[in-house]
Design an enzyme around this catalytic site. Structure first.
Site, PDB file in Angstrom:
ATOM      1  N   ASN A 139       0.796  -1.263  -0.141  1.00 11.22           N
ATOM      2  CA  ASN A 139       0.066   0.076  -0.061  1.00 11.22           C
ATOM      3  C   ASN A 139       0.957   1.514  -0.027  1.00 11.22           C
ATOM      4  O   ASN A 139       0.134   2.411   0.268  1.00 11.22           O
ATOM      5  CB  ASN A 139      -1.020  -0.005   1.082  1.00 11.22           C
ATOM      6  CG  ASN A 139      -0.190  -0.088   2.435  1.00 11.22           C
ATOM      7  OD1 ASN A 139       1.094   0.000   2.750  1.00 11.22           O
ATOM      8  ND2 ASN A 139      -1.094   0.245   3.707  1.00 11.22           N
ATOM      9  N   LYS A 140       2.050   1.226   0.068  1.00 12.38           N
ATOM     10  CA  LYS A 140       2.944   2.113  -0.028  1.00 12.38           C
ATOM     11  C   LYS A 140       3.141   2.839  -1.443  1.00 12.38           C
ATOM     12  O   LYS A 140       2.567   2.875  -2.518  1.00 12.38           O
ATOM     13  CB  LYS A 140       4.396   1.774   0.541  1.00 12.38           C
ATOM     14  CG  LYS A 140       4.432   1.390   1.917  1.00 12.38           C
ATOM     15  CD  LYS A 140       3.862   2.465   2.938  1.00 12.38           C
ATOM     16  CE  LYS A 140       3.984   2.238   4.236  1.00 12.38           C
ATOM     17  NZ  LYS A 140       3.233   0.731   4.746  1.00 12.38           N
ATOM     18  N   MET A 141       4.103   4.057  -1.450  1.00 13.70           N
ATOM     19  CA  MET A 141       4.120   4.909  -2.726  1.00 13.70           C
ATOM     20  C   MET A 141       4.479   4.072  -3.831  1.00 13.70           C
ATOM     21  O   MET A 141       4.001   4.222  -5.029  1.00 13.70           O
ATOM     22  CB  MET A 141       5.055   5.859  -2.421  1.00 13.70           C
ATOM     23  CG  MET A 141       5.015   6.988  -1.431  1.00 13.70           C
ATOM     24  SD  MET A 141       3.332   7.560  -1.691  1.00 13.70           S
ATOM     25  CE  MET A 141       3.806   8.459  -3.115  1.00 13.70           C
TER      26      MET A 141
END
Length: 391
Positions: free
Chosen positions: A200-202
């Site tokens: 779910n990160k960048m």
């Protein structure tokens, strides 16, 4: 049923499979290889950029690892944290910021946030250092500030306090890849920095993280511990406890592909945040978290967050979350502060009530780069309907 709007989904560039296939074709399916090397280099180039940091941090190196948590753990080891030591940690964060302190049988000392960025309060930080020195006779071994939800902390002030007392900083930038403070990328202020590539990160490597090291020597030391601490010998010789923390060449292939869309992801999340600000303007009691103006803050807005003041809005944060869930939209309360977590109930805490209040009234809204403007409008419509119903 309406299609699901997720909080933060990964988005592929289209190049990932190319690098993964290359790894299979060349039999590089181990925790080292060309993808790992290339991914580390591209991260380093991104963090250094073209500004003054290029000269100042010329020696900086990246070590790709299995998780951001692994990077925090290795960072503490490299800073010499031992059982019985104290480590200052931001309270308003995810548990992974604090858990590695416990791995080493050290004690976390939690510090509350200031209201502008929701990150470590430099005034409380110094108060905690002074009191721990008075009570224990020694200084904390390290400081872990966090750039929460991608919002840069007040790093000038945090570093000034840390440098005054000679305490090294392990900078948790798990949520802040692409964020900047005064033109400098988050993760490059402390002696070590940490990145996360969770789904779910960048950007993602499916799982994974990285430790930002100040020079080649310390990067090699991190790599030593990340690969079971094997000594230089023809046989397997171990004089230190090591870990299986190295990123695989397959996962790094995903990371290489993701670097082609990193700038695009940052731009899109910022645009999503701006749209939330526009669409929620004028909704009573609802405020979108924005970076301080005119002080060099440049958040990636990994997640756009709102606060809901019940007395003014006529409804609560939980009312919003449940209403969104009814419309098949994922949202999430802000992090429950670490000093309120049962597992850390005995840890020292220096607070002003900021993080506790934010936990009560704050909510993370869908912010992934695949969100359309229509998706954002659908989210805000739910909030506006709650407001219209109350008034």
């Amino acid at each position: 049923m309406k299609s699901r709007i997720w909080l933060s989904l990964a988005h592929m560039s289209g190049r990932e499979q190319e690098f993964i296939q290359e790894a299979f074709d060349t039999n590089w399916v181990v925790p080292l290889g060309p993808n790992v090397n290339a991914f580390e280099k591209s991260l380093r180039d991104f963090l250094i950029g073209d500004g003054g940091l290029q000269i100042e941090n010329e020696g900086m190196r990246i070590v790709a690892l299995s998780a951001g948590t692994a990077a925090l753990h290795l960072g503490l080891i490299l800073l010499g944290v031992q059982p019985g030591d104290e480590v200052i940690c931001q309270s308003f964060t995810f548990a992974a910021s604090a858990n590695p302190i416990a791995y080493l049988e050290a004690t976390p000392v939690f510090v509350d946030s200031e209201k502008e960025t929701w990150n470590m309060d430099p005034v409380l930080l110094e108060e905690a250092i002074k009191e721990r020195l008075e009570k224990t006779g020694k200084l904390p071994k390290a400081i872990i500030p966090v750039h929460l939800y991608g919002m840069p902390g007040k790093m000038d002030e945090v570093m000034e306090v840390a440098n005054c007392y000679g305490i090294p900083v392990l900078e948790d930038s798990a949520e802040a890849l692409g964020s900047e403070y005064k033109g400098r990328k988050c993760g490059t202020f402390g002696e070590y920095g940490v990145l996360s590539f969770n789904g779910n990160k960048m950007i993602t490597t499916s799982g994974g993280g990285a430790l930002i090291c100040p020079n080649e020597e310390k990067a090699k030391r991190a790599l030593f511990y990340a690969t079971q601490a094997r000594e230089q010998a023809p046989h397997y010789q171990h004089e230190k406890i090591g870990y299986n923390y190295r990123m695989s060449n397959i996962c790094a292939g995903i990371g290489r592909g993701q670097m082609f869309v990193l700038d695009e992801h940052v731009t899109r999340r910022r645009a999503i945040h701006d749209l939330y600000v526009k669409l929620l303007a004028g909704v009573k009691g609802v405020k979108v978290m924005c970076q301080p103006e005119g002080e060099g803050f440049n958040s990636n807005y990994w997640l756009t967050c709102i606060t809901v003041e019940p007395e003014e809005a006529g409804f609560t944060r939980e009312d919003v979350r449940l209403a969104l869930d009814e419309e098949n939209i994922e949202s999430r309360p802000l992090w429950k502060p670490m000093h309120l977590q049962p597992v850390f109930k005995d840890a020292p805490y220096y607070g002003n009530g900021t993080s506790e209040r934010l936990f009560e009234i704050g909510l993370c809204l869908p912010s992934g780069p695949t969100l359309t403007d229509e998706d954002v409008e659908r989210v805000t419509k739910v909030v506006k309907q709650l407001s219209d119903f109350r008034f």
